[in-house]
Design a protein around this motif. Structure first.
Motif, PDB file in Angstrom:
ATOM      1  N   THR A   1      -2.814   5.254  -3.462  1.00 34.90           N
ATOM      2  CA  THR A   1      -3.898   6.093  -3.255  1.00 34.90           C
ATOM      3  C   THR A   1      -3.062   7.104  -3.871  1.00 34.90           C
TER       4      THR A   1
ATOM      5  N   SER B   1      -4.612   5.946  -9.208  1.00 32.18           N
ATOM      6  CA  SER B   1      -4.508   5.506  -8.131  1.00 32.18           C
ATOM      7  C   SER B   1      -5.331   4.328  -9.225  1.00 32.18           C
TER       8      SER B   1
ATOM      9  N   TYR C   1       0.814  -0.660   0.264  1.00 28.53           N
ATOM     10  CA  TYR C   1      -0.349  -0.539  -0.243  1.00 28.53           C
ATOM     11  C   TYR C   1       1.040   0.730  -0.471  1.00 28.53           C
ATOM     12  N   LYS C   2       0.582   2.746  -0.860  1.00 30.50           N
ATOM     13  CA  LYS C   2       1.933   3.514  -0.385  1.00 30.50           C
ATOM     14  C   LYS C   2       0.172   4.283  -1.155  1.00 30.50           C
ATOM     15  N   ILE C   3       0.689   5.210  -0.327  1.00 30.02           N
ATOM     16  CA  ILE C   3      -0.365   6.780  -0.610  1.00 30.02           C
ATOM     17  C   ILE C   3       0.789   7.523  -0.825  1.00 30.02           C
TER      18      ILE C   3
ATOM     19  N   VAL D   1      -3.520  11.324  -4.012  1.00 29.24           N
ATOM     20  CA  VAL D   1      -4.521  12.249  -3.363  1.00 29.24           C
ATOM     21  C   VAL D   1      -3.740  13.883  -3.351  1.00 29.24           C
TER      22      VAL D   1
END
Lengths: 116, 114
Positions: free
Chosen positions: A114, A87, A10-12, A116
């Protein structure tokens, strides 16, 4: 037999930042794929390698996406700069290319991005 | 241009009954078809496939039917079990033995009701 390994899971990141995903295919699998799966859609092929050579990168947005497989084993997919529409889940897959026979393509668990 | 279409985004079936998932394709070059199953937070896993020289392939509870003239295939699961609840993707590839290039549909979420 170990499966296709991917990291990070997971990476934001913020838009315009960069991100890199790593993939280690099943041992002995010469063919490696990167797929992009946007929510609600099926996986879409971004790039296909045979050993360390590119077989197909026709759907890779080359202005911001790059991928390499320098030693014919591990691969890295990079996005720079990221956009909101990037995304998605980035799936790595591998297979053994056997001329004249069908090959099963095995997928990793994916790297969820994701922006943002 | 969606070359592989799964028109039903979701399907609910009672446990023990038959589940039928449908897939249509438009590219006449496709001649090998696969179904993948995907659980949440996991990658797709291969389920069953069929070559265009056949019209049916069976593996345990799973059967895939191919109608080339209609460019249609379907996956039958019987009897359906709670563990079958997942997203099912139909995929297709042209005749490139040893160099498969999969085109996927958008998936159908199957829910098995106990």
């Amino acid at each position: 037999e170990a499966g296709v390994a991917q990291s990070p899971r997971y990476k934001i990141i913020e838009k315009r930042q960069s991100v890199a995903f790593w993939c280690n295919p099943i041992s002995g699998h010469a063919t490696l794929y990167w797929y992009q799966q946007i929510l609600g859609q099926g996986p879409k092929l971004l790039i296909q390698f045979q050993n360390n050579g590119v077989v197909d990168d026709s759907q890779l947005p080359k202005d911001r996406f790059s991928a390499e497989r320098l030693k014919g084993v591990d691969s890295t997919l990079k996005i720079q700069p990221a956009k909101l529409e990037d995304s998605a889940v980035y799936l790595c897959a591998s297979s053994i290319p056997r001329t004249g026979r069908r090959n099963t393509i095995y997928f990793g668990e994916g790297s969820w991005l994701t922006v943002v | 241009d969606q070359q592989v279409k799964q028109n039903s985004p979701s399907l609910s079936v009672q446990e023990g009954r038959i589940s039928i998932l449908n897939c249509d394709y438009t590219n006449s070059m496709f001649d090998y078809f696969l179904w993948y199953k995907k659980y949440p937070a996991e990658g797709p896993t291969f389920l069953i496939s069929i070559s265009s020289i056949k019209d049916k392939n069976e593996d345990g509870r799973f059967t895939v039917f191919l109608n080339k003239s209609a460019k249609h295939l379907s996956l039958h699961i019987v009897p359906s079990q709670p563990g079958d609840s997942a997203v099912y993707f139909c995929a297709a590839t042209p005749s490139n033995f040893g160099n498969e290039k999969l085109t996927f549909g958008t998936g159908t979420r199957l829910t098995i009701i106990p």
